[in-house]
Design a protein around this motif. Sequence first.
Motif, PDB file in Angstrom:
ATOM      1  N   ASP A 199       0.866  -1.179   0.000  1.00 21.23           N
ATOM      2  CA  ASP A 199       0.000   0.000   0.000  1.00 21.23           C
ATOM      3  C   ASP A 199       0.900   1.225   0.000  1.00 21.23           C
ATOM      4  O   ASP A 199       1.534   1.551   1.006  1.00 21.23           O
ATOM      5  CB  ASP A 199      -0.913  -0.013   1.232  1.00 21.23           C
ATOM      6  N   THR A 201       0.273   4.265   0.083  1.00 22.73           N
ATOM      7  CA  THR A 201      -0.101   5.361   0.980  1.00 22.73           C
ATOM      8  C   THR A 201       0.591   5.224   2.329  1.00 22.73           C
ATOM      9  O   THR A 201       0.848   6.224   3.006  1.00 22.73           O
ATOM     10  CB  THR A 201      -1.623   5.417   1.176  1.00 22.73           C
ATOM     11  N   VAL A 202       0.906   3.990   2.743  1.00 21.27           N
ATOM     12  CA  VAL A 202       1.602   3.779   4.016  1.00 21.27           C
ATOM     13  C   VAL A 202       3.021   4.338   3.933  1.00 21.27           C
ATOM     14  O   VAL A 202       3.506   5.003   4.855  1.00 21.27           O
ATOM     15  CB  VAL A 202       1.622   2.281   4.377  1.00 21.27           C
ATOM     16  N   ASP A 205       3.135   8.076   4.060  1.00 27.22           N
ATOM     17  CA  ASP A 205       2.886   8.636   5.394  1.00 27.22           C
ATOM     18  C   ASP A 205       4.059   8.416   6.337  1.00 27.22           C
ATOM     19  O   ASP A 205       3.969   8.710   7.526  1.00 27.22           O
ATOM     20  CB  ASP A 205       1.609   8.046   6.001  1.00 27.22           C
ATOM     21  N   ARG A 221      -2.904   9.421   4.462  1.00 25.76           N
ATOM     22  CA  ARG A 221      -3.943   8.450   4.820  1.00 25.76           C
ATOM     23  C   ARG A 221      -5.075   9.072   5.642  1.00 25.76           C
ATOM     24  O   ARG A 221      -6.250   8.751   5.387  1.00 25.76           O
ATOM     25  CB  ARG A 221      -3.326   7.265   5.582  1.00 25.76           C
ATOM     26  N   GLU A 225      -8.894   8.609   4.832  1.00 24.55           N
ATOM     27  CA  GLU A 225      -9.745   7.952   5.827  1.00 24.55           C
ATOM     28  C   GLU A 225     -10.964   8.794   6.190  1.00 24.55           C
ATOM     29  O   GLU A 225     -12.066   8.262   6.348  1.00 24.55           O
ATOM     30  CB  GLU A 225      -8.927   7.645   7.083  1.00 24.55           C
ATOM     31  N   PHE A 302      -5.508   2.859  -1.181  1.00 28.09           N
ATOM     32  CA  PHE A 302      -6.071   2.945   0.166  1.00 28.09           C
ATOM     33  C   PHE A 302      -7.245   1.979   0.326  1.00 28.09           C
ATOM     34  O   PHE A 302      -7.334   1.235   1.314  1.00 28.09           O
ATOM     35  CB  PHE A 302      -6.535   4.378   0.450  1.00 28.09           C
ATOM     36  N   THR A 306      -7.677  -1.334   2.643  1.00 32.43           N
ATOM     37  CA  THR A 306      -8.769  -1.504   3.609  1.00 32.43           C
ATOM     38  C   THR A 306      -9.374  -2.892   3.488  1.00 32.43           C
ATOM     39  O   THR A 306      -9.672  -3.559   4.486  1.00 32.43           O
ATOM     40  CB  THR A 306      -9.850  -0.423   3.371  1.00 32.43           C
TER      41      THR A 306
END
Length: 635
Positions: A199, A201-202, A205, A221, A225, A302, A306
């Motif tokens: 992922d 996005t991790v 971040d 994120r 979220e 993202f 999930t």
Amino acid sequence: MGGIGKTALALEAAHRACRKGWFPGGALFVDLRGYDDDPVTADQAVLALLDALGVRGPDLPATATGQYDAYRALLGERRGRTLLILDNVSDPRQFLPLLPGTDHHRVLVTSRERPDALPVRRIDLDPLAADDAVVLVTRALLDADERDDRPVREPEALRELAGLCGHLPLALQIAAAMLRRRHPRAIASLVRDIREAADRTVVLDGGPGGTDQYGRSLILRPVLETSYRRLASGQARLLRLLALAPGTETHTSTVAALVGLDGATALSQLEELAATGLVTRVRGADGNAVPRWLVHDLVRAFAAGTVAADPDLREEGEAARERVLRFSVMCASLAYARLRWLPGEPEPELFPDRASALAWLDRERAALVAAVQWAAEDRYAYLSVPLAEFLSEYLEWRRYFDDWLTVAGAARDAAHRTGDRRGESVGWDHLGLALRNLGRTEEAIDAHLRALELSRADGDRDGEAVRWGHLANALARAGRPQEAIEAHLRARALHQAGGHVREEADEWNNLALSLHAVGRTEEAVDAHVRARDLYLAIGDRHGAGIAWNNLARTWEVSGRTAEAVEAYGNALELEREFGDWFGAGRTLNNLARVHAATGDPARARAALLEAADAYARAGAPAEAALCQSDADALT
């Protein structure tokens, strides 16, 4: 969507407008923090606006009603036009009470969601263009250290990094901050970290945090979220499943299969989700909307993350993928049937003609190729393998040989892993066809031999017939015509025994080429004529066109020039009728050679120019360029 640059654009536009004197009354700015846990209400915002207008302390009305009255009165009395910026709105109730009540002033509202219920002028923002994204990161690095030469040294890595960020301004700013923190490490090192992450996005971040010059947190994120948490359950489910769809764009009908809804309901839900900015309706080259939908790469990452983090959502996602694979197999099988259809056969459903089947396949190719690769997971192998087979006719016709190689290889591996011997044989066979068309003839022969071995071991006589024929073509391409003849004869005998007239015609036609190669010219002519007549008998006019071209070539080499020219003309007529532009290019090139040999360079040049155009239409640029070059040499 969040991070697209709404606030930055609004503030930059305001500064420029004020510098130009458009707003002599200045600008008022309020961040309504609509996506925070505790958004700013209109009642709270009016206090900030009154303070900015100089109303505070004992002058401040005691009641909310009095405060709104004072606010509107001040704006009404304000002679200098003022720009009111109401930033980061999540609910119209945050900004409607703050409107000035006069058209003298102007209001700019930013939001992740479209207020479709209100008659306001809307400006949608898209991610940056690729070049602009590269410029943003470059400037962010040079502003911090003008000696930072990484953008100059690593232009390709920088462009890939921008792509991995989806050209989203927030992600690009985060990436720039990470590069500043990692200096002097290469841009390529960050690209590798993001590319290898499950992922992305991790990874994004994992930067230094902090805020940008507008006070916005450099974290991705939480932005995604908050948008996701605001969705209704049906919209959240739709977003999660859309993130699992094959390809980058998804047609409404495919979305309906994915989520298990009828088309009208799926479209309604897509339109609702689009109003949140998390999915975008694709526009065609003419600017008009088409029934296709795009999820931003980072939103997709993202949402897929999930799903992966929750066992129940994973099962929901796997069931959705199975539904969309079934739908794809159904449509691809009907498209395949239409491409193979001959007069007198039952009409395939869904696609009324060949053009509509090709149009659907053209539109869905990327998604279908991606879906076949789901065969790596055993759950989907039983659907991915036939999907690969149904794509073969199209991929060969459009000359997408690299895609065919990918598709055939994925199907072969999945069939082998799951014990599907017929599927494995077909996979090897189609791999051989793709390899032969890519010029990798020896590898093609090996693949066809593997396919033949599997069909014979399985007692599949029809499959064996096909494998012998394809092996024969590869042997002929490798300059082994005598072996090719023997293989063609085996294939022809099996097809005759099975009553497969079309395939028998193919073998007569291809056998003739090898007969001609070993000097058995009269036998080759007879074989071409047999093929042509069989094609015409079953209504396969395209096959007849190919046979005419091959017959013409044999007559040409034999010195029967007039007959060759007439036969080439017959072939060209049928190829154009069928839309076989590669075949038309080949025939025109052959005609040009005849005209040149008979001392007619003008007609040869004209034929070469037509050949170049036909090859270009067929997506064969190398052949087109060669014909153009030959034509230029005749001027």
